[in-house]
Structure formats: structure tokens, C-alpha cells
Design a protein around this motif. Structure first.
Motif, PDB file in Angstrom:
ATOM      1  N   GLU A  22       1.015  -1.395   0.258  1.00 17.35           N
ATOM      2  CA  GLU A  22       0.284  -0.443  -0.259  1.00 17.35           C
ATOM      3  C   GLU A  22       0.988   1.639   0.027  1.00 17.35           C
ATOM      4  N   LEU A  23       2.192   1.037   0.579  1.00 21.41           N
ATOM      5  CA  LEU A  23       2.519   2.269   0.822  1.00 21.41           C
ATOM      6  C   LEU A  23       3.650   2.673  -0.228  1.00 21.41           C
ATOM      7  N   GLY A  24       4.228   1.827  -0.600  1.00 13.02           N
ATOM      8  CA  GLY A  24       4.860   1.373  -2.360  1.00 13.02           C
ATOM      9  C   GLY A  24       6.922   1.172  -1.458  1.00 13.02           C
ATOM     10  N   ILE A  25       6.401   0.908  -0.731  1.00 15.26           N
ATOM     11  CA  ILE A  25       7.841   0.693   0.314  1.00 15.26           C
ATOM     12  C   ILE A  25       7.841  -1.073   0.660  1.00 15.26           C
ATOM     13  N   SER A  26       9.740  -1.011   0.680  1.00 18.88           N
ATOM     14  CA  SER A  26       9.934  -2.200   0.991  1.00 18.88           C
ATOM     15  C   SER A  26       9.474  -3.100   2.367  1.00 18.88           C
ATOM     16  N   GLU A  27       8.990  -4.029   2.231  1.00 17.01           N
ATOM     17  CA  GLU A  27       8.535  -4.350   3.752  1.00 17.01           C
ATOM     18  C   GLU A  27      10.232  -4.826   5.169  1.00 17.01           C
ATOM     19  N   ALA A  28      11.112  -4.285   4.534  1.00 14.29           N
ATOM     20  CA  ALA A  28      12.564  -4.066   5.346  1.00 14.29           C
ATOM     21  C   ALA A  28      11.787  -2.354   5.529  1.00 14.29           C
ATOM     22  N   GLU A  29      11.863  -1.563   4.748  1.00 15.07           N
ATOM     23  CA  GLU A  29      11.269  -0.251   5.006  1.00 15.07           C
ATOM     24  C   GLU A  29      10.379  -0.163   5.643  1.00 15.07           C
ATOM     25  N   LEU A  30       9.403  -0.394   5.895  1.00 14.64           N
ATOM     26  CA  LEU A  30       8.128  -0.726   6.949  1.00 14.64           C
ATOM     27  C   LEU A  30       8.775  -0.930   7.885  1.00 14.64           C
ATOM     28  N   ALA A  31       9.899  -1.771   8.177  1.00 13.02           N
ATOM     29  CA  ALA A  31      10.111  -2.937   9.437  1.00 13.02           C
ATOM     30  C   ALA A  31      10.502  -1.440   9.904  1.00 13.02           C
ATOM     31  N   ARG A  32      11.561  -1.115   9.716  1.00 13.60           N
ATOM     32  CA  ARG A  32      12.451   0.285   9.969  1.00 13.60           C
ATOM     33  C   ARG A  32      11.314   1.427  10.282  1.00 13.60           C
ATOM     34  N   ARG A  33      10.907   1.502   9.654  1.00 18.31           N
ATOM     35  CA  ARG A  33       9.987   2.930   9.924  1.00 18.31           C
ATOM     36  C   ARG A  33       9.377   2.423  11.325  1.00 18.31           C
ATOM     37  N   LEU A  34       8.917   1.436  11.607  1.00 20.53           N
ATOM     38  CA  LEU A  34       7.695   1.153  12.358  1.00 20.53           C
ATOM     39  C   LEU A  34       8.736   0.877  13.833  1.00 20.53           C
ATOM     40  N   LEU A  35       9.858   0.345  13.199  1.00 27.90           N
ATOM     41  CA  LEU A  35      10.976   0.836  14.989  1.00 27.90           C
ATOM     42  C   LEU A  35      11.413   1.578  15.666  1.00 27.90           C
ATOM     43  N   ASP A  36      11.233   3.158  14.853  1.00 32.18           N
ATOM     44  CA  ASP A  36      11.491   4.212  14.513  1.00 32.18           C
ATOM     45  C   ASP A  36      10.343   4.862  15.584  1.00 32.18           C
ATOM     46  N   ARG A  37       9.355   4.715  14.782  1.00 33.65           N
ATOM     47  CA  ARG A  37       7.713   5.109  15.124  1.00 33.65           C
ATOM     48  C   ARG A  37       7.748   4.252  17.450  1.00 33.65           C
ATOM     49  N   LEU A  38       8.223   3.391  16.648  1.00 32.83           N
ATOM     50  CA  LEU A  38       8.179   2.472  18.296  1.00 32.83           C
ATOM     51  C   LEU A  38       8.866   3.001  19.562  1.00 32.83           C
ATOM     52  N   LEU A  39      10.004   3.153  18.794  1.00 35.13           N
ATOM     53  CA  LEU A  39      10.976   3.206  19.448  1.00 35.13           C
ATOM     54  C   LEU A  39      11.981   4.665  19.677  1.00 35.13           C
ATOM     55  N   LEU A  40      11.726   5.235  18.984  1.00 33.87           N
ATOM     56  CA  LEU A  40      12.802   6.256  18.387  1.00 33.87           C
ATOM     57  C   LEU A  40      11.910   7.971  18.745  1.00 33.87           C
ATOM     58  N   GLU A  41      10.682   8.379  18.438  1.00 36.28           N
ATOM     59  CA  GLU A  41       9.744   8.682  18.967  1.00 36.28           C
ATOM     60  C   GLU A  41       8.753   9.408  19.752  1.00 36.28           C
ATOM     61  N   GLY A  42       9.465   9.554  20.886  1.00 40.70           N
ATOM     62  CA  GLY A  42       9.347   9.635  22.597  1.00 40.70           C
ATOM     63  C   GLY A  42       8.830  11.001  21.825  1.00 40.70           C
ATOM     64  N   ASP A  43       8.344  11.409  22.503  1.00 37.57           N
ATOM     65  CA  ASP A  43       8.049  13.019  23.706  1.00 37.57           C
ATOM     66  C   ASP A  43       9.685  13.500  23.732  1.00 37.57           C
ATOM     67  N   ASP A  44       9.994  12.628  24.098  1.00 36.79           N
ATOM     68  CA  ASP A  44      11.494  13.588  24.310  1.00 36.79           C
ATOM     69  C   ASP A  44      12.437  13.326  23.880  1.00 36.79           C
ATOM     70  N   GLY A  45      12.291  12.898  22.951  1.00 39.25           N
ATOM     71  CA  GLY A  45      13.342  12.142  21.377  1.00 39.25           C
ATOM     72  C   GLY A  45      14.179  10.522  22.250  1.00 39.25           C
TER      73      GLY A  45
END
Length: 63
Positions: A22-45
């Protein structure tokens, strides 16, 4: 980049393939984006609070 391998359920496999397509990206890129959102995008970074991480994982599992 560092290569990682993990086991996922068949439901996760279907959800990842569908969303990546749906996003037109690789599964690996999707996994990286999910990990970024899950682990790195907290309120304090920094790492997200455990409750928010668990909620995000729950949403991913439902997909």
C-alpha cells in the motif's frame, strides 16, 4: 546498517506485505519505520514509555 532476523506469525507476514505494498515501500523499510515510531519518536526523543510501546505493538498485531 545491521542485519537482523526474527520470527513472525503468518498474520504478521500478511499484514506487513499488505501495508508495504500500500505504501509502495519494501517490507524492510516498513519494519524500520515501525521501529522508529515505536522506539525513537518519544516525547523527549528517547525510547517510548512501555505503555505506548505495548499499545503500538497491539495495533500492529491487529493489522
Amino acid at each position: 546498517m545491521i542485519r537482523k532476523q526474527l520470527y513472525i506469525s503468518e498474520a504478521h507476514e500478511r499484514a506487513i506485505k499488505k501495508r508495504a505494498r500500500e505504501l509502495g515501500i519494501s517490507e524492510a523499510e516498513l519494519a524500520r519505520r515501525l521501529l522508529d515510531r515505536l522506539l525513537l519518536e518519544g516525547d523527549d526523543g528517547d525510547v517510548l514509555a512501555l505503555g505506548r510501546a505495548e499499545a503500538a505493538l497491539g495495533l500492529f498485531e491487529e493489522a
